[in-house]
Design an enzyme around this catalytic site. Structure first.
Site, mmCIF file in Angstrom:
data_model
loop_
_atom_site.group_PDB
_atom_site.id
_atom_site.type_symbol
_atom_site.label_atom_id
_atom_site.label_comp_id
_atom_site.label_asym_id
_atom_site.label_seq_id
_atom_site.Cartn_x
_atom_site.Cartn_y
_atom_site.Cartn_z
ATOM 1 N N CYS A 2 -61.419 -6.389 -25.932
ATOM 2 C CA CYS A 2 -60.972 -5.259 -25.115
ATOM 3 C C CYS A 2 -62.038 -4.164 -25.074
ATOM 4 O O CYS A 2 -62.909 -4.094 -25.927
ATOM 5 C CB CYS A 2 -59.686 -4.681 -25.674
ATOM 6 N N ARG A 27 -66.889 -8.030 -21.369
ATOM 7 C CA ARG A 27 -66.231 -8.335 -22.634
ATOM 8 C C ARG A 27 -65.024 -9.247 -22.445
ATOM 9 O O ARG A 27 -64.539 -9.847 -23.399
ATOM 10 C CB ARG A 27 -65.791 -7.034 -23.322
ATOM 11 N N TRP A 74 -57.561 -7.539 -23.394
ATOM 12 C CA TRP A 74 -57.552 -9.002 -23.545
ATOM 13 C C TRP A 74 -56.345 -9.323 -24.423
ATOM 14 O O TRP A 74 -56.298 -8.942 -25.581
ATOM 15 C CB TRP A 74 -58.851 -9.463 -24.206
ATOM 16 N N ASN A 98 -58.298 -1.397 -29.600
ATOM 17 C CA ASN A 98 -58.927 -2.714 -29.740
ATOM 18 C C ASN A 98 -58.601 -3.233 -31.124
ATOM 19 O O ASN A 98 -58.662 -2.483 -32.106
ATOM 20 C CB ASN A 98 -60.455 -2.629 -29.608
ATOM 21 N N GLY A 99 -58.294 -4.527 -31.238
ATOM 22 C CA GLY A 99 -58.035 -5.104 -32.544
ATOM 23 C C GLY A 99 -56.622 -5.636 -32.660
ATOM 24 O O GLY A 99 -55.918 -5.831 -31.663
ATOM 25 N N GLU A 478 -74.230 -27.495 -27.885
ATOM 26 C CA GLU A 478 -74.313 -26.284 -27.074
ATOM 27 C C GLU A 478 -74.161 -26.592 -25.587
ATOM 28 O O GLU A 478 -73.496 -25.859 -24.853
ATOM 29 C CB GLU A 478 -75.640 -25.575 -27.349
ATOM 30 N N LYS A 482 -71.262 -24.985 -23.210
ATOM 31 C CA LYS A 482 -71.525 -24.253 -21.965
ATOM 32 C C LYS A 482 -70.703 -24.822 -20.815
ATOM 33 O O LYS A 482 -70.135 -24.080 -20.010
ATOM 34 C CB LYS A 482 -73.011 -24.306 -21.610
ATOM 35 N N GLU A 485 -67.063 -23.868 -21.222
ATOM 36 C CA GLU A 485 -66.807 -22.439 -21.097
ATOM 37 C C GLU A 485 -66.658 -21.996 -19.651
ATOM 38 O O GLU A 485 -65.753 -21.221 -19.327
ATOM 39 C CB GLU A 485 -67.956 -21.637 -21.730
ATOM 40 N N HIS A 501 -69.328 -44.785 -33.573
ATOM 41 C CA HIS A 501 -68.279 -44.454 -34.537
ATOM 42 C C HIS A 501 -67.087 -43.764 -33.877
ATOM 43 O O HIS A 501 -66.386 -42.983 -34.523
ATOM 44 C CB HIS A 501 -68.857 -43.573 -35.648
ATOM 45 N N LYS A 601 -66.626 -11.731 -24.331
ATOM 46 C CA LYS A 601 -68.022 -11.735 -24.754
ATOM 47 C C LYS A 601 -68.166 -11.389 -26.229
ATOM 48 O O LYS A 601 -68.900 -12.046 -26.960
ATOM 49 C CB LYS A 601 -68.811 -10.738 -23.899
#
Length: 606
Positions: A2, A27, A74, A98-99, A478, A482, A485, A501, A601
């Site tokens: 947030c 964010r 958020w 925030n939090g 990675e 990406k 995401e 495997h 973010k």
């Protein structure tokens, strides 16, 4: 997560708050709102969705006032609805937060038992209701805020506005970052200094547990014990606030293409002019280091996976990689011989910061690799190394990842030198190869047109596998992250040797397999894995250099020719096409590239 903005100004603050909140859109958020004091009375406007919806609402139903607070939310507790959007108000008090308030259920039950009625599903309303109850009991704003803060458990950045108090704002932080901006007869507050850039460059960062009383002419700061303290006010260069997209459609595209430039800037900071010696700041001593613990989350965690190869091969020191969110809860032994390297783009990642504090409390030495030199992680480290990537607005990390890799590579070279494992000649050769990175990444960016065409096919898939060996295995992780995401395509990265495997059961003609395999000692084994995929009708996209592609004899469905690299430069160069592939798949899918759904973010809560 947030975003918070607060202004004690000389002009109408509603449009200023909205503009500042726009600078925090990166964010991640799902609703937004502002509250002002208009003639001493609280007024609020809130909306669901992007800030344009709030802007439209303010055109239809404006509010006035020269003091106000704003928020992009958020969702954690409660759905993203207008009722749950911040600011929250209870009687004489409005709050943005925030939090997460961990004990909100017991506090809510207590307040409900006393007759308080709640309007929302959020934990934040608890803060407003508590503070309003204290005000109703006759306490002045500061006393009421302090009494409220004393009851809260969890992580928070808070900003209080009080009815009838046109020149007062109270702010506090515990676990979530908060910055104060100093103006000319004005005062500002933000969860990120980036939000305050157009209004002031004079910034003060609150320390853990601080709260502050703001007026237009002053900021009185108190520590966790309630004692007055001074916190340094720094001049943040205006360049740090430059966040325009320029000629690019998305911030992510701009940031991918900035990589040659930002890598060059980091090289200029940390390599000697002759490109033969690493010149990192003093205070880093690997000579007596018995083991290294690399700690991070998300993309930064994968950068640590790559760095493990470098530290162990160049410095011959054991390395452990830790997911920050798990590290402190295991309460692992640290010991005096351990060096912790903590990696975070924002420098405010809640889990990474908590893990740092645990290790520091156990006597470990701390080096941080961060993109924000004034962040909490940087300030609480023994040595902080800036990756010099500049502001990264796209939620999916790109240039920060490659800059993290570059700084970690230089740390590995330094460790090798200090531990007597690298000669001056070997260091010069490795440093020189890093010096070639701006040119190598520029050549990789030249593949964008080819990648865009390949993405048209990849974007049709429901599942994609990424394979790599050695330093390319973390790049496979990675690359898959990406793609997930920003395109919402399910993707997984595997060490190529693990194909038999389990993952091979997924292979058929509908599952593209991206193989990252530069030529070298591991290439033949990667080629064998490719044969296994193709024998089951799998489609291979091979990323390799000219020697590798020649050995593969064009058997892959598609291929991309990367420049020749070594074990140090390869992961950085191969990150670029992986990023471009995800970007162009997202374009094909029509997703929100810069602000993908459900993601933020800067993850400042657990």
């Amino acid at each position: 997560m947030c975003g918070i903005v607060g202004i004690l100004g000389r002009h109408q603050v509603a449009p200023l708050i909205v503009e500042a909140l726009k600078r925090l859109e990166y964010r991640g958020y799902d609703s937004a709102g502002i509250a002002t004091l208009d003639g001493g009375h609280l007024a609020r406007r809130r909306s669901v969705g992007k800030l344009i919806a709030l802007s439209d609402l303010l055109v239809r139903d404006p509010i006035r006032g020269t003091i106000g607070i704003g928020h992009t939310r958020w969702a954690t507790h409660g759905q993203p609805t207008e009722v749950n959007a911040h600011p929250h108000q209870a009687g004489q008090v409005a709050v943005v937060h925030n939090g997460i308030i961990e004990n909100f259920r017991e506090l809510r039950a207590e307040l409900e038992a006393s007759g308080v009625r709640f309007e929302t599903e959020t934990d934040t309303e608890i803060v407003a209701q508590l503070c309003n109850s204290e005000r109703a009991a006759g306490k002045a704003p500061l006393a009421a805020a302090r009494a409220t803060l004393a009851r809260l458990r969890g992580a928070f950045a808070l900003c209080f506005l009080f009815e009838g108090e046109e020149d007062l704002m109270i702010v506090a932080r515990r676990g979530s970052p908060l910055a104060i901006g100093y103006g000319d007869g004005e005062m500002f507050v933000g969860s990120d200094a980036l939000a305050l850039g157009p209004m002031t460059q004079r910034i003060c960062y609150l320390d853990e547990g601080d709260h502050a009383v703001l007026t237009r002419s002053s900021a009185e700061i108190f520590n966790a014990a309630g004692q007055p303290v001074e916190r340094a006010v720094t001049e943040v260069p205006i360049d740090n606030f430059h966040v325009e997209k320029g000629r690019y459609k998305h911030f992510m595209a701009k940031e991918i293409h900035e990589q040659p430039t930002v890598l060059s800037q980091a090289l200029q900071r940390y390599l000697a002019p002759d490109l033969r010696t690493v010149t990192l700041p003093g205070g880093i001593d690997f000579s007596r280091c018995e083991r290294i613990v690399l700690v991070a989350c998300g993309t930064a965690h994968y950068a640590c996976h790559v760095a493990k190869y470098w530290f162990e091969s160049l410095a011959r020191v054991p390395v452990e990689i830790e997911v920050a969110s798990e590290f402190r809860y295991r309460e692992p032994p640290v010991g005096e011989g351990a060096l912790g390297i903590f990696v975070s783009q924002s420098g405010e990642t809640a889990d990474t910061l908590a893990a740092l504090r645990y290790m520091k409390g156990e006597g470990g030495r701390i080096v941080s690799v961060v993109n924000v030199e004034t962040s909490s992680i940087a300030r609480e480290s023994d040595v902080a190394l800036s990756i010099l990537a500049g502001p990264e607005i796209g939620v999916a990390s790109t240039k920060a990842f490659t800059c993290q890799l570059l700084v970690l590579a230089m740390l590995a070279i330094l460790a090798g030198r200090q531990r007597g494992k690298l000669t001056a000649e070997a260091e010069a050769e490795l440093a020189g190869s890093l010096g070639s990175l701006p040119g190598l990444t520029s050549r990789a960016l030249g593949l964008e047109a080819e990648i865009s065409e390949i993405a048209k096919e990849i974007a049709r898939a429901r599942d994609v596998l990424f394979l790599g060996r050695g330093g390319m295995y973390p790049l496979a992780l990675e690359g898959a992250l990406k793609l997930k995401e920003i395109s919402y395509i399910h993707a997984e990265g595997y060490a190529a040797g693990e194909l038999k495997h389990g993952p091979i059961a997924l292979i058929d003609e509908a599952v593209p397999v991206v193989v990252l395999a530069p030529s070298g000692p591991l290439f033949e084994k990667s080629l064998s894995n490719m044969e296994e995929v193709m024998a089951r009708d799998g489609r291979i996209l091979l990323l390799s250099d000219s020697a590798g592609l020649e050995t593969a004899h064009g058997e892959a469905w598609a291929s991309l020719e990367l420049p020749s690299t070594n074990a140090l430069t390869g992961p950085i160069v191969y990150a670029v096409p992986a990023q471009l592939l995800a970007y162009h798949c997202a374009i094909q899918k029509g997703t929100d590239v810069d602000q993908p759904r459900n993601l933020a973010k800067s993850v400042t809560v657990e």
